[in-house]
Design a protein around this motif. Structure first.
Motif, PDB file in Angstrom:
ATOM      1  N   PHE A  18      54.961  61.828 110.632  1.00 43.29           N
ATOM      2  CA  PHE A  18      54.436  62.658 109.551  1.00 43.29           C
ATOM      3  C   PHE A  18      54.371  61.953 108.196  1.00 43.29           C
ATOM      4  N   ARG A  19      54.844  60.729 108.116  1.00 40.13           N
ATOM      5  CA  ARG A  19      54.853  59.989 106.851  1.00 40.13           C
ATOM      6  C   ARG A  19      53.429  59.740 106.384  1.00 40.13           C
ATOM      7  N   ARG A  20      53.190  59.981 105.091  1.00 36.18           N
ATOM      8  CA  ARG A  20      51.890  59.729 104.482  1.00 36.18           C
ATOM      9  C   ARG A  20      51.989  58.468 103.633  1.00 36.18           C
ATOM     10  N   ASN A  21      50.871  57.832 103.420  1.00 35.68           N
ATOM     11  CA  ASN A  21      50.846  56.620 102.603  1.00 35.68           C
ATOM     12  C   ASN A  21      50.049  56.805 101.317  1.00 35.68           C
ATOM     13  N   ASP A  22      49.663  58.045 101.021  1.00 36.49           N
ATOM     14  CA  ASP A  22      48.828  58.292  99.844  1.00 36.49           C
ATOM     15  C   ASP A  22      49.579  58.981  98.706  1.00 36.49           C
ATOM     16  N   GLY A  23      50.914  59.075  98.795  1.00 38.21           N
ATOM     17  CA  GLY A  23      51.710  59.665  97.734  1.00 38.21           C
ATOM     18  C   GLY A  23      51.855  61.172  97.794  1.00 38.21           C
ATOM     19  N   ARG A  24      51.156  61.821  98.732  1.00 38.21           N
ATOM     20  CA  ARG A  24      51.275  63.273  98.839  1.00 38.21           C
ATOM     21  C   ARG A  24      52.550  63.629  99.598  1.00 38.21           C
ATOM     22  N   PHE A  25      52.962  64.898  99.458  1.00 39.18           N
ATOM     23  CA  PHE A  25      54.156  65.364 100.154  1.00 39.18           C
ATOM     24  C   PHE A  25      53.957  65.265 101.662  1.00 39.18           C
ATOM     25  N   ASP A  26      55.013  64.848 102.361  1.00 38.62           N
ATOM     26  CA  ASP A  26      54.911  64.749 103.811  1.00 38.62           C
ATOM     27  C   ASP A  26      56.015  65.499 104.542  1.00 38.62           C
ATOM     28  N   VAL A  27      56.898  66.151 103.787  1.00 34.62           N
ATOM     29  CA  VAL A  27      57.961  66.943 104.403  1.00 34.62           C
ATOM     30  C   VAL A  27      58.361  68.045 103.424  1.00 34.62           C
ATOM     31  N   VAL A  28      58.645  69.224 103.955  1.00 36.03           N
ATOM     32  CA  VAL A  28      59.112  70.354 103.147  1.00 36.03           C
ATOM     33  C   VAL A  28      60.600  70.555 103.416  1.00 36.03           C
ATOM     34  N   VAL A  29      61.377  70.655 102.348  1.00 33.68           N
ATOM     35  CA  VAL A  29      62.813  70.892 102.462  1.00 33.68           C
ATOM     36  C   VAL A  29      63.118  72.248 101.827  1.00 33.68           C
ATOM     37  N   PRO A  30      63.559  73.228 102.626  1.00 29.95           N
ATOM     38  CA  PRO A  30      63.982  74.490 102.019  1.00 29.95           C
ATOM     39  C   PRO A  30      65.206  74.228 101.147  1.00 29.95           C
ATOM     40  N   SER A  31      65.176  74.721  99.912  1.00 33.31           N
ATOM     41  CA  SER A  31      66.226  74.358  98.976  1.00 33.31           C
ATOM     42  C   SER A  31      66.741  75.553  98.193  1.00 33.31           C
TER      43      SER A  31
END
Length: 68
Positions: A18-31
């Motif tokens: 799921f890693r992106r290379n364009d600087g956009r978010f690639d994971v959501v962490v409930p916080s």
């Protein structure tokens, strides 16, 4: 008995999918804003090279103690 090295290998494989290379978010962490979720986001960012988005929300069912 838990094989932690194997568990980390599985985590790295999942991150790689799921890693992106364009600087956009690639994971959501409930916080909640607490130390546990902050630690997870920090580790994902700095150890695993992910770009996490932390998300929190207000509950819709407040308790009396919660209001006080």
């Amino acid at each position: 008995k838990i094989d932690w090295a194997e568990r980390e290998r599985e985590l790295v494989e999942t991150c790689n999918r799921f890693r992106r290379n364009d600087g956009r978010f690639d994971v959501v962490v409930p916080s909640s804003g607490g130390k546990d979720s902050a630690f997870v986001a920090h580790m994902l960012k700095h150890k695993y090279g992910m770009n996490p988005l932390t998300v929190t929300w207000a509950p819709h069912a407040y308790t009396d103690i919660g209001w006080k």
